[in-house]
Enzyme design. Structure first.
Site, PDB file in Angstrom:
ATOM      1  N   TYR A  41       0.800  -1.228   0.000  1.00 44.81           N
ATOM      2  CA  TYR A  41       0.000   0.000   0.000  1.00 44.81           C
ATOM      3  C   TYR A  41       0.832   1.278   0.000  1.00 44.81           C
ATOM      4  O   TYR A  41       0.299   2.359   0.204  1.00 44.81           O
ATOM      5  CB  TYR A  41      -0.959   0.010   1.205  1.00 44.81           C
ATOM      6  CG  TYR A  41      -1.817  -1.222   1.258  1.00 44.81           C
ATOM      7  CD1 TYR A  41      -2.546  -1.618   0.135  1.00 44.81           C
ATOM      8  CD2 TYR A  41      -1.879  -2.021   2.393  1.00 44.81           C
ATOM      9  CE1 TYR A  41      -3.318  -2.770   0.155  1.00 44.81           C
ATOM     10  CE2 TYR A  41      -2.653  -3.164   2.426  1.00 44.81           C
ATOM     11  CZ  TYR A  41      -3.364  -3.540   1.301  1.00 44.81           C
ATOM     12  OH  TYR A  41      -4.124  -4.683   1.323  1.00 44.81           O
ATOM     13  N   SER A 115      -3.430  -6.697   7.995  1.00 41.78           N
ATOM     14  CA  SER A 115      -4.009  -7.346   6.814  1.00 41.78           C
ATOM     15  C   SER A 115      -2.932  -7.938   5.923  1.00 41.78           C
ATOM     16  O   SER A 115      -2.190  -8.800   6.349  1.00 41.78           O
ATOM     17  CB  SER A 115      -4.844  -6.346   5.999  1.00 41.78           C
ATOM     18  OG  SER A 115      -5.831  -5.808   6.744  1.00 41.78           O
ATOM     19  N   TYR A 116      -2.808  -7.409   4.672  1.00 39.47           N
ATOM     20  CA  TYR A 116      -1.783  -7.962   3.783  1.00 39.47           C
ATOM     21  C   TYR A 116      -0.409  -7.890   4.445  1.00 39.47           C
ATOM     22  O   TYR A 116       0.417  -8.804   4.295  1.00 39.47           O
ATOM     23  CB  TYR A 116      -1.772  -7.211   2.439  1.00 39.47           C
ATOM     24  CG  TYR A 116      -0.949  -7.943   1.405  1.00 39.47           C
ATOM     25  CD1 TYR A 116      -1.552  -8.801   0.491  1.00 39.47           C
ATOM     26  CD2 TYR A 116       0.439  -7.825   1.383  1.00 39.47           C
ATOM     27  CE1 TYR A 116      -0.784  -9.513  -0.430  1.00 39.47           C
ATOM     28  CE2 TYR A 116       1.206  -8.526   0.471  1.00 39.47           C
ATOM     29  CZ  TYR A 116       0.585  -9.370  -0.432  1.00 39.47           C
ATOM     30  OH  TYR A 116       1.345 -10.075  -1.331  1.00 39.47           O
ATOM     31  N   TRP A 164     -11.211  -6.147  -2.900  1.00 37.77           N
ATOM     32  CA  TRP A 164      -9.748  -6.006  -2.787  1.00 37.77           C
ATOM     33  C   TRP A 164      -9.098  -6.203  -4.159  1.00 37.77           C
ATOM     34  O   TRP A 164      -8.144  -5.504  -4.511  1.00 37.77           O
ATOM     35  CB  TRP A 164      -9.199  -7.002  -1.774  1.00 37.77           C
ATOM     36  CG  TRP A 164      -7.754  -6.762  -1.425  1.00 37.77           C
ATOM     37  CD1 TRP A 164      -7.276  -5.890  -0.480  1.00 37.77           C
ATOM     38  CD2 TRP A 164      -6.610  -7.385  -2.028  1.00 37.77           C
ATOM     39  NE1 TRP A 164      -5.900  -5.941  -0.455  1.00 37.77           N
ATOM     40  CE2 TRP A 164      -5.464  -6.851  -1.387  1.00 37.77           C
ATOM     41  CE3 TRP A 164      -6.436  -8.346  -3.014  1.00 37.77           C
ATOM     42  CZ2 TRP A 164      -4.157  -7.249  -1.712  1.00 37.77           C
ATOM     43  CZ3 TRP A 164      -5.145  -8.738  -3.354  1.00 37.77           C
ATOM     44  CH2 TRP A 164      -4.022  -8.185  -2.700  1.00 37.77           C
ATOM     45  N   ASP A 256     -14.417  -8.432  11.966  1.00 37.88           N
ATOM     46  CA  ASP A 256     -13.397  -8.370  10.914  1.00 37.88           C
ATOM     47  C   ASP A 256     -13.495  -9.614  10.032  1.00 37.88           C
ATOM     48  O   ASP A 256     -13.703 -10.726  10.539  1.00 37.88           O
ATOM     49  CB  ASP A 256     -12.017  -8.294  11.589  1.00 37.88           C
ATOM     50  CG  ASP A 256     -10.883  -8.331  10.578  1.00 37.88           C
ATOM     51  OD1 ASP A 256     -11.103  -7.903   9.426  1.00 37.88           O
ATOM     52  OD2 ASP A 256      -9.788  -8.785  10.948  1.00 37.88           O
ATOM     53  N   HIS A 291     -13.234  -4.509   9.690  1.00 41.08           N
ATOM     54  CA  HIS A 291     -11.941  -4.318   9.026  1.00 41.08           C
ATOM     55  C   HIS A 291     -11.721  -2.891   8.564  1.00 41.08           C
ATOM     56  O   HIS A 291     -10.635  -2.349   8.684  1.00 41.08           O
ATOM     57  CB  HIS A 291     -11.832  -5.263   7.830  1.00 41.08           C
ATOM     58  CG  HIS A 291     -10.424  -5.423   7.351  1.00 41.08           C
ATOM     59  ND1 HIS A 291      -9.513  -6.200   8.022  1.00 41.08           N
ATOM     60  CD2 HIS A 291      -9.756  -4.884   6.320  1.00 41.08           C
ATOM     61  CE1 HIS A 291      -8.355  -6.150   7.418  1.00 41.08           C
ATOM     62  NE2 HIS A 291      -8.469  -5.350   6.379  1.00 41.08           N
TER      63      HIS A 291
HETATM   64  C1  BEZ Z   1      -6.055  -5.511   3.506  1.00 43.63           C
HETATM   65  O1  BEZ Z   1      -4.822  -5.470   3.365  1.00 43.63           O
HETATM   66  O2  BEZ Z   1      -6.680  -4.646   4.124  1.00 43.63           O
HETATM   67  C2  BEZ Z   1      -6.820  -6.660   2.919  1.00 43.63           C
HETATM   68  C3  BEZ Z   1      -6.129  -7.665   2.287  1.00 43.63           C
HETATM   69  C4  BEZ Z   1      -6.828  -8.710   1.773  1.00 43.63           C
HETATM   70  C5  BEZ Z   1      -8.209  -8.765   1.878  1.00 43.63           C
HETATM   71  C6  BEZ Z   1      -8.867  -7.765   2.510  1.00 43.63           C
HETATM   72  C7  BEZ Z   1      -8.188  -6.700   3.034  1.00 43.63           C
END
Ligand code: BEZ
Length: 591
Positions: A41, A115-116, A164, A256, A291
């Site tokens: 990101y 997340s990722y 996503w 989440d 989330h």
């Molecule tokens: C995230 O990095 O926020 C994310 C990654 C995969 C699925 C959903 C969200």
């Protein structure tokens, strides 16, 4: 606090590609322990993600850590092609090998991020790389099939994949356009799916997402692997827990999309982690969060958890610092580090420290489905009771994939405009004939449910394959039916996620539906409700009811299924609730 930042340091990988990396260092003599984040990101935003779920980078540097932020392969300023997940293990290991050789690094590294950025931590940790002392995945998963891309019952997590996938395709397209490639019209096409989620989700077949897959072919791969096959096993850190020798601090949210896998990686690491430090050092913090709901975490349109429910009240940065001070710096004098688990208990809306998860004093208790066979809608005759049902009955509904039950809140990633993730009132779906509702009598005393919720159903269907969904709901005295947790089981995967087996239409089978986890006290005056249906769309993809490949199913393929839930003495369909029954404290008794 003063610090220096080196931008776009080139960190070499074993195949000759160098990944763009920023290094933040306290302006004082080193060397320093290092906290590494690897992100798709944009590393340049690592200090200002503005995401309250993530710790404050400035506090890390102020506490004497160097912070290193890296663009993963094929994103932002790092060259190469972004293929989600596949390079993260190797690239993470190579980055750590480089880090421990730097004169400003004291040899001890922790990883962090949500997340990722959490996937990158688990996938590096299985390689047991020198220097790595701890990881801190926030709202993340060590089993990417279980969450976020599919689900423990085998249904596609459609909203997560397509939302996503669109955002990631847009980021790739922007790089292509910067390099003079790519079609600018694709930007509009991708954005329209985000602005109008029905355009994104409704069209069939699912595999027909040409613009998205042109820029992120991986989405096509996800749809081509509905089973938990080698494609998923290769990136399943949870299958290699014994190779992970470092502790993890995990932060999760009851709403989440990742929460089921967050909990499963905690319990698996506690049991099978590769060292005493890994098994004993696990930490878990779970709040009433979803989330992606911006900064007002803990406050939703249909339910507010009060100030205590805000992520700010959880002191995410402090949790990280205490954890890293202990596990990366090796300090033994970290105050406030007395409990492994900290959970927000909804209903009473307060934080509680616990020794472990599941709570050691959990009593799994059956609540049986009962009634006269007309449980359709919240005004039907469905009953949920601790007494074993005495009469046999069958509830029937039509599941029409052209008219699926719409997702209302819950663990959806983005939802639709006006339909937020989180504790939404289910009244609108409980008025549908294809939603069965089983409800207890009004409670005369509080009932605490904290832990893993399981639904055992005896079902039959006119179709060779279909889905059964379940939701646990807290019915408030004012009539609001607030969603707590949910799940789905695809019938073909009832025995195995790798070897599907179709159903003989009309035969009854026992199905276990994982309804995930929650922590909620149903207060006196409330009622406990179970909803059963066959869709929750677009949280999960729609089963076409054909038994064929679902992602390739077209509008013309869709079949209406007559689905039945059987209950009674010979077919004891039941909800298994994790009850916590503790003596009330004197203060609680008085109030
Ligand atoms: C995230 O990095 O926020 C994310 C990654 C995969 C699925 C959903 C969200």
């Amino acid at each position: 606090m003063t610090f220096r930042v080196d931008v776009d340091v080139a960190v070499p990988m074993r195949d000759g590609v160098s990944l763009a990396t920023n290094v933040w260092r306290p302006e004082k003599p080193g060397p320093f322990p290092v906290l590494l984040v690897r992100t798709p990101y944009g590393k340049d935003d690592a200090g200002t993600y503005g995401n309250p779920k993530l710790p404050d980078v400035f506090a890390f540097v102020g506490a004497g850590y160097a912070v290193v932020a890296q663009d993963v392969r094929g994103t932002s300023r790092s060259p190469g092609v972004f293929v989600p997940n596949v390079h993260e293990g190797r690239d993470g290991a190579d980055t750590l090998a480089w880090l421990v050789e730097q004169p400003w690094c004291d040899g001890a590294v922790g990883m962090w991020g949500g997340s990722y950025m959490g996937f990158t931590q688990w996938l590096a940790a299985v390689r047991d790389v020198p220097g790595l002392r701890a990881i801190a995945p926030v709202m993340s998963s060590a089993d990417l099939y279980g969450a976020p891309w599919y689900s423990p019952g085998g249904a596609l997590s459609q909203d997560a994949v397509l939302t996503w996938g669109t955002l990631s395709a847009l980021r790739t397209l922007r790089r292509e356009l910067d390099e003079g490639r790519g079609d600018p019209a694709d930007v509009r096409a991708l954005l329209s799916g985000l602005e109008h989620p029905r355009l994104l989700h409704d069209p069939l077949p699912l595999t027909g997402r040409d613009v998205m897959t042109r820029h992120l072919p991986w989405v096509g791969e996800v749809l081509a692997h509905p089973e938990r096959d080698a494609f998923w096993q290769e990136v399943a850190a949870i299958d290699r827990c014994a190779a992970i020798t470092v502790p993890a601090l995990q932060i999760g949210g009851w709403y989440d999309v990742f929460i089921g896998e967050t909990m499963r990686s905690y319990t698996t690491m506690r049991r099978h982690g590769g060292s005493d430090a890994a098994r004993d050092g696990q930490r878990l913090v779970v709040g009433p969060w979803s989330h992606a709901d911006g900064t007002d975490l803990g406050t939703y349109p249909d339910r507010s958890f009060g100030l205590a429910g805000s992520i700010k009240a959880a002191d995410v940065t402090g949790e990280h610092l205490r954890f890293f001070d202990r596990s990366v710096r090796g300090r033994t004098d970290t105050p406030g580090d007395t409990h492994r688990v900290r959970i927000f208990v909804m209903g009473v809306d307060e934080w509680r420290d616990e020794a472990d998860w599941p709570l050691p004093d959990t009593r799994y208790t059956d609540f049986f489905l009962a009634g006269g066979g007309r449980a359709n809608t919240a005004t039907g005759d469905g009953v949920l009771t601790r007494d074993a049902a005495v009469t046999e009955a069958t509830d029937t509904f039509l599941y029409d994939p052209r008219r699926p039950v719409p997702t209302l809140g819950g663990t959806v990633l983005a939802g639709a405009p006006g339909a937020h993730p989180g504790p939404a009132d289910q009244a609108a779906v409980e008025a549908r004939d294809d939603v069965l509702c089983f409800t207890t009598a009004v409670l005369d005393r509080p009932v605490e449910v904290t832990g893993h919720v399981t639904l055992v159903l005896h079902v039959s269907s006119s179709a060779a394959d279909t889905d059964f969904t379940g939701k646990l709901v807290d019915v408030h005295p004012d009539g609001r039916a607030i969603l707590l947790c949910e799940g789905v089981q695809r019938v073909r995967y009832r025995d195995s996620l790798t070897e599907p087996a179709l159903l003989e239409p009309g035969t009854v089978c026992e199905l276990t539906v994982d309804l995930c986890v929650t922590s909620n006290v149903f207060l006196a005056g409330h009622r406990i409700r179970l909803e059963v249906s066959s869709s929750n769309f677009p949280r999960y993809d729609r089963n076409t009811n054909t038994g064929g490949p679902i992602a390739a199913g077209t509008e013309d393929d869709l079949v209406v299924a007559v689905n039945r839930v059987h209950h009674g003495p010979s077919r004891p369909s039941r909800l298994v609730l994790p009850l916590i029954e503790r003596p009330r404290t004197e203060t609680e008794v008085r109030t």
